[in-house]
Design a protein around this motif. Structure first.
Motif, PDB file in Angstrom:
ATOM      1  N   VAL A 131     -88.022  75.955   1.307  1.00  0.00           N
ATOM      2  CA  VAL A 131     -89.048  76.895   1.742  1.00  0.00           C
ATOM      3  C   VAL A 131     -88.391  78.069   2.456  1.00  0.00           C
ATOM      4  CG1 VAL A 131     -91.078  77.206   3.210  1.00  0.00           C
ATOM      5  CG2 VAL A 131     -90.755  75.056   1.969  1.00  0.00           C
ATOM      6  N   SER A 132     -88.853  79.282   2.137  1.00  0.00           N
ATOM      7  CA  SER A 132     -88.342  80.487   2.793  1.00  0.00           C
ATOM      8  C   SER A 132     -89.504  81.325   3.304  1.00  0.00           C
ATOM      9  CB  SER A 132     -87.508  81.324   1.814  1.00  0.00           C
ATOM     10  OG  SER A 132     -86.343  80.631   1.428  1.00  0.00           O
ATOM     11  N   PHE A 133     -89.383  81.760   4.550  1.00  0.00           N
ATOM     12  CA  PHE A 133     -90.378  82.633   5.157  1.00  0.00           C
ATOM     13  C   PHE A 133     -89.790  84.035   5.299  1.00  0.00           C
ATOM     14  CE2 PHE A 133     -92.008  78.719   7.649  1.00  0.00           C
ATOM     15  CZ  PHE A 133     -92.834  78.351   6.595  1.00  0.00           C
ATOM     16  N   PHE A 134     -90.595  85.037   4.954  1.00  0.00           N
ATOM     17  CA  PHE A 134     -90.202  86.438   5.109  1.00  0.00           C
ATOM     18  C   PHE A 134     -91.234  87.090   6.030  1.00  0.00           C
ATOM     19  CE2 PHE A 134     -88.810  84.811   1.075  1.00  0.00           C
ATOM     20  CZ  PHE A 134     -87.481  85.238   0.961  1.00  0.00           C
ATOM     21  N   LEU A 135     -90.824  87.406   7.248  1.00  0.00           N
ATOM     22  CA  LEU A 135     -91.748  87.909   8.259  1.00  0.00           C
ATOM     23  C   LEU A 135     -91.449  89.365   8.604  1.00  0.00           C
ATOM     24  CD1 LEU A 135     -91.652  84.703   8.786  1.00  0.00           C
ATOM     25  CD2 LEU A 135     -92.523  85.285  11.051  1.00  0.00           C
ATOM     26  N   ASN A 160     -92.886  97.022   8.102  1.00  0.00           N
ATOM     27  CA  ASN A 160     -93.528  97.642   6.937  1.00  0.00           C
ATOM     28  C   ASN A 160     -92.523  98.173   5.915  1.00  0.00           C
ATOM     29  OD1 ASN A 160     -96.257  97.180   7.202  1.00  0.00           O
ATOM     30  ND2 ASN A 160     -96.687  99.090   8.289  1.00  0.00           N
ATOM     31  N   ASN A 161     -91.313  97.623   5.920  1.00  0.00           N
ATOM     32  CA  ASN A 161     -90.268  98.074   5.011  1.00  0.00           C
ATOM     33  C   ASN A 161     -90.251  97.172   3.780  1.00  0.00           C
ATOM     34  OD1 ASN A 161     -87.829  98.719   3.700  1.00  0.00           O
ATOM     35  ND2 ASN A 161     -86.873  99.349   5.618  1.00  0.00           N
ATOM     36  N   THR A 162     -91.039  97.529   2.797  1.00  0.00           N
ATOM     37  CA  THR A 162     -91.141  96.691   1.598  1.00  0.00           C
ATOM     38  C   THR A 162     -89.887  96.788   0.736  1.00  0.00           C
ATOM     39  OG1 THR A 162     -92.365  98.480   0.505  1.00  0.00           O
ATOM     40  CG2 THR A 162     -93.654  96.721   1.526  1.00  0.00           C
ATOM     41  N   GLU A 163     -89.094  97.870   0.913  1.00  0.00           N
ATOM     42  CA  GLU A 163     -87.837  97.975   0.170  1.00  0.00           C
ATOM     43  C   GLU A 163     -86.852  96.887   0.634  1.00  0.00           C
ATOM     44  OE1 GLU A 163     -89.360 100.519   1.607  1.00  0.00           O
ATOM     45  OE2 GLU A 163     -89.995 101.684  -0.157  1.00  0.00           O
ATOM     46  N   THR A 166     -88.033  93.569  -0.566  1.00  0.00           N
ATOM     47  CA  THR A 166     -87.709  93.386  -1.982  1.00  0.00           C
ATOM     48  C   THR A 166     -86.271  92.906  -2.154  1.00  0.00           C
ATOM     49  OG1 THR A 166     -89.275  95.125  -2.622  1.00  0.00           O
ATOM     50  CG2 THR A 166     -87.586  94.527  -4.229  1.00  0.00           C
ATOM     51  N   GLN A 167     -85.352  93.487  -1.391  1.00  0.00           N
ATOM     52  CA  GLN A 167     -83.949  93.059  -1.458  1.00  0.00           C
ATOM     53  C   GLN A 167     -83.806  91.595  -1.064  1.00  0.00           C
ATOM     54  OE1 GLN A 167     -81.787  95.769   1.056  1.00  0.00           O
ATOM     55  NE2 GLN A 167     -82.167  97.534  -0.257  1.00  0.00           N
ATOM     56  N   PHE A 168     -84.506  91.192  -0.025  1.00  0.00           N
ATOM     57  CA  PHE A 168     -84.456  89.788   0.406  1.00  0.00           C
ATOM     58  C   PHE A 168     -84.989  88.868  -0.686  1.00  0.00           C
ATOM     59  CE2 PHE A 168     -84.901  90.986   5.199  1.00  0.00           C
ATOM     60  CZ  PHE A 168     -83.552  91.295   5.238  1.00  0.00           C
ATOM     61  N   THR A 202     -95.692  89.550  -3.980  1.00  0.00           N
ATOM     62  CA  THR A 202     -95.987  88.117  -4.096  1.00  0.00           C
ATOM     63  C   THR A 202     -96.197  87.730  -5.560  1.00  0.00           C
ATOM     64  OG1 THR A 202     -98.381  88.410  -3.750  1.00  0.00           O
ATOM     65  CG2 THR A 202     -97.028  88.011  -1.808  1.00  0.00           C
ATOM     66  N   GLU A 203     -96.844  88.597  -6.296  1.00  0.00           N
ATOM     67  CA  GLU A 203     -97.086  88.302  -7.710  1.00  0.00           C
ATOM     68  C   GLU A 203     -95.782  88.375  -8.519  1.00  0.00           C
ATOM     69  OE1 GLU A 203    -100.069  91.156  -8.666  1.00  0.00           O
ATOM     70  OE2 GLU A 203    -101.691  90.005  -7.733  1.00  0.00           O
ATOM     71  N   LYS A 204     -94.953  89.352  -8.212  1.00  0.00           N
ATOM     72  CA  LYS A 204     -93.714  89.520  -8.957  1.00  0.00           C
ATOM     73  C   LYS A 204     -92.734  88.388  -8.702  1.00  0.00           C
ATOM     74  CE  LYS A 204     -89.960  92.812  -9.799  1.00  0.00           C
ATOM     75  NZ  LYS A 204     -89.426  94.177  -9.524  1.00  0.00           N
ATOM     76  N   TYR A 205     -92.663  87.936  -7.440  1.00  0.00           N
ATOM     77  CA  TYR A 205     -91.661  86.933  -7.068  1.00  0.00           C
ATOM     78  C   TYR A 205     -92.265  85.538  -6.845  1.00  0.00           C
ATOM     79  CZ  TYR A 205     -88.471  90.844  -6.641  1.00  0.00           C
ATOM     80  OH  TYR A 205     -87.693  91.948  -6.917  1.00  0.00           O
ATOM     81  N   LYS A 206     -93.501  85.363  -7.320  1.00  0.00           N
ATOM     82  CA  LYS A 206     -94.171  84.060  -7.247  1.00  0.00           C
ATOM     83  C   LYS A 206     -94.166  83.505  -5.812  1.00  0.00           C
ATOM     84  CE  LYS A 206     -93.279  82.742 -12.053  1.00  0.00           C
ATOM     85  NZ  LYS A 206     -92.753  84.045 -12.472  1.00  0.00           N
ATOM     86  N   ALA A 207     -94.634  84.347  -4.908  1.00  0.00           N
ATOM     87  CA  ALA A 207     -94.721  83.980  -3.492  1.00  0.00           C
ATOM     88  C   ALA A 207     -96.178  83.914  -3.070  1.00  0.00           C
ATOM     89  CB  ALA A 207     -93.968  85.011  -2.646  1.00  0.00           C
ATOM     90  N   TRP A 208     -96.396  83.455  -1.851  1.00  0.00           N
ATOM     91  CA  TRP A 208     -97.714  83.503  -1.228  1.00  0.00           C
ATOM     92  C   TRP A 208     -97.709  84.600  -0.174  1.00  0.00           C
ATOM     93  CZ3 TRP A 208     -99.204  77.691   0.002  1.00  0.00           C
ATOM     94  CH2 TRP A 208     -99.645  77.079  -1.177  1.00  0.00           C
ATOM     95  N   LEU A 209     -98.875  85.211   0.020  1.00  0.00           N
ATOM     96  CA  LEU A 209     -99.035  86.224   1.064  1.00  0.00           C
ATOM     97  C   LEU A 209     -99.892  85.659   2.192  1.00  0.00           C
ATOM     98  CD1 LEU A 209     -98.712  89.066   2.210  1.00  0.00           C
ATOM     99  CD2 LEU A 209    -100.670  89.782   0.810  1.00  0.00           C
ATOM    100  N   TYR A 210     -99.342  85.723   3.408  1.00  0.00           N
ATOM    101  CA  TYR A 210    -100.028  85.237   4.616  1.00  0.00           C
ATOM    102  C   TYR A 210    -100.230  86.407   5.563  1.00  0.00           C
ATOM    103  CZ  TYR A 210    -100.894  82.563   8.910  1.00  0.00           C
ATOM    104  OH  TYR A 210    -101.436  82.044  10.053  1.00  0.00           O
ATOM    105  N   LEU A 211    -101.475  86.648   5.966  1.00  0.00           N
ATOM    106  CA  LEU A 211    -101.758  87.720   6.905  1.00  0.00           C
ATOM    107  C   LEU A 211    -102.472  87.195   8.146  1.00  0.00           C
ATOM    108  CD1 LEU A 211    -102.896  90.804   4.790  1.00  0.00           C
ATOM    109  CD2 LEU A 211    -100.652  90.317   5.756  1.00  0.00           C
TER     110      LEU A 211
END
Length: 388
Positions: A131-135, A160-163, A166-168, A202-211
């Protein structure tokens, strides 16, 4: 003597102008954003009662009805006998409101965030945990604590740095279980997450989005749905103690995740359920949020007025919410400006490190639907005088 560090660290807090103390407040009647502290009354610009619903007569009446029907206390955890009809009804209301399959109630937003990250990041097979979390760097302390208390891999991307995010994600194994986490509206800056970009990732990398929608719920959307008004969020956490003028929190998600949390979240399993009377009253809060768009319109109107009245040299972070961060920088100066405002009957709290980054101490101004034009005029006038 044991624990000598206590005195030392408190002394250090005082020297750095970061010492914190509670104040005891009394609130006024419905529709007035006033607080009384030590027999002096102030216009409150530090409240999270964004829609001005606190002490609303309809919510109070529903609370009284809830006490009479269910009692004040749940008297047990949700998995023993604490889950009552009032809780079930509130969960169903939230699911319909946000168009979510399922929902779980918690006693606080802090607890809900801890529960989610701890449960997802601490799988039953620890040796095969993947499991990996990206915060977002500015995610709430409870999100960060929950993540680091788990066994998940953790990466924090610049605000708010989505670039960078994306690298991560590109560096992550394709078979890992990925969760991208952010706040809908950031509590100290007042800006909004890049929700659509996060959803695309999330759709591209098959992740879940938590807000964490604590500061979005009730304020954003035509019915106050928060971030779910912009995109379908996989997991939403929001609190009742801000715009909804109640207490507690919820997680809204897919049915299978709800069942997983019910079975494996220690924070849910071993906590007494939230008050059924409060759960009952919160349904009235949600109805008012859905029906009374004028409250959200009023926040926009007053916020625009406030910003238009401030001198150009005052540093206010861009915001599309109730929260307006007036950046001061130095801790002591922020306290001094806050004191000047209080001397003029305006309560605006100085926010200092570690809540915000060093050198970014600020006045966190919250504009609510029950403020008046005169309130805004007074605040802007005193700020202009104190900061120029």
């Amino acid at each position: 003597m044991a624990f000598t560090f206590i005195r030392e660290q408190l002394s250090q807090q005082q020297q750095q102008a970061r010492y914190r103390q509670r104040v005891c407040t009394t609130s006024s009647s419905e529709n007035e954003n006033l607080i009384t502290i030590e027999d002096k009354t102030y216009v409150n610009f530090s409240s999270n009662d964004y829609l001005g619903l606190n002490n609303h007569s309809s919510i109070n009446a529903a609370m009284q009805e809830g006490v009479e029907r269910f009692g004040l206390c749940a008297s047990a955890s949700s998995l023993v006998t604490g889950h009552q009809y009032a809780h079930q009804s509130l969960e169903e209301t939230i699911c319909q409101w946000l168009n979510k399959p399922s929902c779980l109630l918690f006693s606080s937003g802090f607890s809900a965030n801890l529960a989610l990250f701890h449960a997802l990041g601490s799988t039953q097979k620890k040796s095969s945990n993947n499991v990996s979390f990206f915060l977002d760097k500015l995610s709430h302390a409870s999100m960060i604590d929950g993540a680091y208390q788990s066994q998940a891999r953790i990466k924090r991307f610049a605000h708010n740095n989505t670039e960078q995010l994306t690298q991560f994600l590109q560096q992550e194994p394709s078979d890992s279980n990925k969760l991208i986490a952010s706040e809908g509206i950031f509590s100290m800056d007042g800006d909004i997450a890049e929700i659509n970009k996060l959803k695309e990732l999330t759709e591209k990398y098959k992740a879940w989005l938590y807000l964490d929608d604590a500061h979005s719920i009730g304020v954003i959307g035509e019915q106050g749905q928060g971030s779910n008004a912009h995109a379908r969020i996989d997991i939403t956490m929001a609190t009742f103690g801000k715009a909804l003028a109640s207490s507690g929190a919820f997680l809204a998600c897919e049915e299978q995740l709800k069942e997983y949390l019910t079975n494996f979240s220690r924070h849910y399993i071993y906590s007494t359920a939230m008050s059924p009377a409060i759960a009952w009253a919160t349904q009235t809060s949600i109805k008012l949020v859905q029906d009374e768009q004028w409250r959200r319109d009023k926040i926009v109107e007053l916020s625009e007025l406030f910003l238009s009245l401030l001198d150009d040299n005052i540093n206010v972070l861009p915001s599309n919410s109730s929260i307006h961060a007036v950046i001061i920088g130095d801790e002591q100066k922020a306290l001094n400006i806050s004191k000047i405002l209080k001397e003029h009957g305006l309560w605006v709290t100085a926010i200092r490190p570690p809540t915000v980054a060093k050198g970014s101490s600020r006045l966190r101004v919250t504009i609510c639907a029950n403020h008046s034009v005169n309130n805004i005029n007074s605040l802007a006038r005193i700020l202009n005088k104190a900061l120029t």
